[in-house]
Design a protein around this motif. Structure first.
Motif, mmCIF file in Angstrom:
data_model
loop_
_atom_site.group_PDB
_atom_site.id
_atom_site.type_symbol
_atom_site.label_atom_id
_atom_site.label_comp_id
_atom_site.label_asym_id
_atom_site.label_seq_id
_atom_site.Cartn_x
_atom_site.Cartn_y
_atom_site.Cartn_z
ATOM 1 N N UNK A 1 56.304 42.073 16.180
ATOM 2 C CA UNK A 1 55.017 41.381 16.244
ATOM 3 C C UNK A 1 55.141 39.999 15.614
ATOM 4 N N UNK A 2 54.548 38.995 16.262
ATOM 5 C CA UNK A 2 54.544 37.630 15.739
ATOM 6 C C UNK A 2 53.129 37.078 15.821
ATOM 7 N N UNK A 3 52.569 36.657 14.676
ATOM 8 C CA UNK A 3 51.179 36.196 14.661
ATOM 9 C C UNK A 3 50.999 34.849 15.354
ATOM 10 N N UNK A 4 52.048 34.038 15.431
ATOM 11 C CA UNK A 4 51.950 32.762 16.145
ATOM 12 C C UNK A 4 51.790 32.978 17.634
ATOM 13 N N UNK A 5 51.248 31.968 18.303
ATOM 14 C CA UNK A 5 51.032 32.075 19.750
ATOM 15 C C UNK A 5 52.310 32.225 20.539
ATOM 16 N N UNK A 6 53.424 31.765 19.974
ATOM 17 C CA UNK A 6 54.753 31.964 20.562
ATOM 18 C C UNK A 6 55.751 31.998 19.425
ATOM 19 N N UNK A 7 56.955 32.489 19.692
ATOM 20 C CA UNK A 7 57.985 32.459 18.661
ATOM 21 C C UNK A 7 58.233 31.013 18.247
ATOM 22 N N UNK A 8 58.317 30.772 16.942
ATOM 23 C CA UNK A 8 58.556 29.425 16.431
ATOM 24 C C UNK A 8 57.310 28.635 16.142
ATOM 25 N N UNK A 9 56.148 29.092 16.617
ATOM 26 C CA UNK A 9 54.909 28.321 16.447
ATOM 27 C C UNK A 9 54.552 28.131 14.983
#
Length: 542
Positions: A37-45
């Motif tokens: 799971x990543x809270x940013x809209x995309x990886x790296x955001x």
């Protein structure tokens, strides 16, 4: 949804753990389901780092990273360490530089771009990656072990009711859950309390790193040049310093780190950074250039003596959620990758023995036997030494790092948490910061604008107060409202009500998720919780 392993956070630690799990499964012909799971809209955001990267751990994880096109394109060509006065710069001879400031063989990178590349490697191995989803809650089994996480509901209104676009969060259950949220992780903080992971450890200490990305005149660009400074504009009693890294494509990453254990409530890390760029030795690089991005992030700098217990039944802390950053080298990505790999090894072996929700103590044992533990042991006295002031700290670091090579027969301790150091405003005079010129120095709001920060406006505030009276009655009355200065995004401001009373206004829309308020608030009254998924900054290549 059921998985073998759920990983919270799509930074270098989380992605490396995911990759390692899938690599081992492929080598042994087994199936391991992994969800990230990543809270940013995309990886790296939401990824922001200096960054000069030591490729050691990446080489262990993916030996052919260069052939696969990993974006490590600019090898370090020169190190400069400068001590600044207001108008002069004094270069430290390279033969006097401790090893921690020598970057031969390292790369100037955008960590956000490296993370995007790691995401491609993970997906190719079958890792399920869900960007834009926040892990809002830890789930527990009846015996108290971690069962997984629940994602936050989407489309909730400011009043806490289901809006027209409401979407219920998901429960993700796993035999093991790894937490890789970065420094001052929202769930990591809860886990440390529940399982008493900090027992017998020094308090964690933090710095705030504020960064800009510039495109400069090609004639002034030196690919691979790495400059660090100490001294002005901070006074000699305040821990901090700068970094200035020349990447490819005429781009320069420039930033300032201020230790959050400072005493003066009038100090503004953001304004100190803007002032730093006006130094004659520094401004020469940026005159005629263009600022293209901005961001800020807290970094965990306590080192080995502040690391919590890493494991608990059903899961573990990895990367900066635990605090693996090496403050002396100003590097954390290689440590994050290595910690993710070691945790993955321990979890994979536990799964192979049909153990679920167990405590993977092999992870802690592997760390204690690793080169990472040795590296952090060598660096352990750097941050507590420099916290004693620039002059005394430099002397102590010289003795510890140059004379003893980090093997001195003593260990300095961190005695207090950062918020405990703030002293009353009556002990200090306000600091007269110059106004921004809009060319070299800038105000907060124009900076937040180029961070591409956005939050769904009608959602509940993710910056919460334990007691609504404290900001005015304590912070403003005693400390002159330090939240208006330590926040690098203009989130907090004191305004007047219709009847002339002071009140705190929280502009949560501006928040770049740096976590400084959660760390530095003097009474720990501000609590950062996860906003709706996808909200926050959207860094292009920070």
């Amino acid at each position: 949804m059921e998985y073998d392993v759920v990983i919270v956070g799509g930074g270098p630690a989380g992605l490396s753990a995911a990759i390692r799990l899938k690599q081992m499964a492929a080598e042994q012909g087994k199936e391991v389901s992994v969800c990230l799971l990543e809270k940013g809209g995309e990886l790296g955001a939401h990824i922001l780092s200096g960054a000069v990267m030591d490729p050691k751990a990446l080489t262990e994880l993916i030996p052919d990273w260069k052939e696969r096109g990993a974006p490590l394109n600019t090898e370090v060509t020169e190190d400069r360490f400068l001590f600044l006065s207001e108008t002069k710069a004094y270069k430290t001879p390279n033969w006097l530089l401790p090893k921690c400031f020598q970057n031969h063989g390292n790369y100037v990178i955008s960590l956000a771009n490296v993370v995007r590349w790691l995401g491609q490697q993970a997906e190719a191995l079958g890792v399920e990656i869900f960007p834009g989803f926040t892990a809002a809650e830890v789930l527990y089994n009846d015996d108290g072990s971690v069962k997984g996480v629940a994602t936050g509901n989407m489309g909730v209104t400011r009043e806490g009711e289901a809006g027209p676009n409401f979407q219920l969060g998901m429960e993700l259950h796993a035999k093991y859950t790894l937490f890789a949220e970065g420094a001052r992780g929202h769930l990591g903080k809860q886990l440390m309390t529940k399982f008493d992971l900090n027992k017998g450890k020094d308090p964690q200490t933090y710095g705030i790193g504020i960064k800009e990305l510039w495109e400069i005149d090609p004639a002034k660009h030196q690919p691979g040049l790495v400059i660090h400074t100490a001294g002005w504009p901070l006074d000699n009693d305040t821990y901090g310093g700068s970094f200035l890294y020349h990447l490819e494509n005429n781009q320069v990453a420039v930033g300032y780190v201020v230790g959050l254990g400072y005493e003066n409530p009038y100090l503004s890390p953001y304004e100190e950074f803007q002032r730093y760029k006006t130094h004659p030795e520094i401004r020469q690089f940026f005159e005629g250039g263009k600022r293209i991005s901005y961001g800020a992030r807290a970094i965990a700098a306590g080192g080995l003596q502040s690391l919590p217990k890493l494991t608990f039944p059903g899961g573990a802390l990895i990367g900066c959620d635990a605090g693996f950053l090496n403050a002396s080298r100003i590097k954390g990505s290689h440590a994050a990758i290595k910690s993710g790999m070691m945790a993955a090894d321990a979890v994979f072996n536990a799964l192979g023995q049909d153990r679920a929700y167990d405590e993977v103590t092999d992870y802690s044992k592997a760390f204690e036997a690793s080169w990472l533990h040795e590296e952090l042991h060598v660096a352990r006295n750097f941050k507590p030494s420099m916290s004693k002031g620039l002059v005394v700290g430099t002397l102590l670091v010289g003795i510890d790092q140059v004379l003893f090579g980090g093997k001195a027969p003593w260990t300095f301790r961190h005695s207090k948490a950062d918020h405990e150091y703030l002293r009353p405003a009556s002990d200090f005079a306000p600091i007269p910061y110059p106004k921004p010129d809009g060319k070299l120095t800038f105000d907060r709001l124009s900076s937040v604008f180029i961070s591409n920060t956005n939050h769904e406006e009608d959602q509940p505030f993710h910056l919460t107060l334990r007691n609504a009276d404290v900001p005015v009655n304590v912070n403003l009355a005693k400390f002159a409202g330090p939240e208006t200065r330590y926040c690098p995004a203009g989130v907090y401001e004191f305004t007047k009500t219709d009847d002339g009373q002071d009140k705190l206004q929280i502009n949560a829309q501006n928040c770049v998720h740096c976590k400084t308020c959660d760390i530095k608030d003097p009474t720990q009254n501000i609590v950062w919780i996860t906003p709706e998924g996808g909200g926050g900054p959207n860094y292009p290549n920070m």
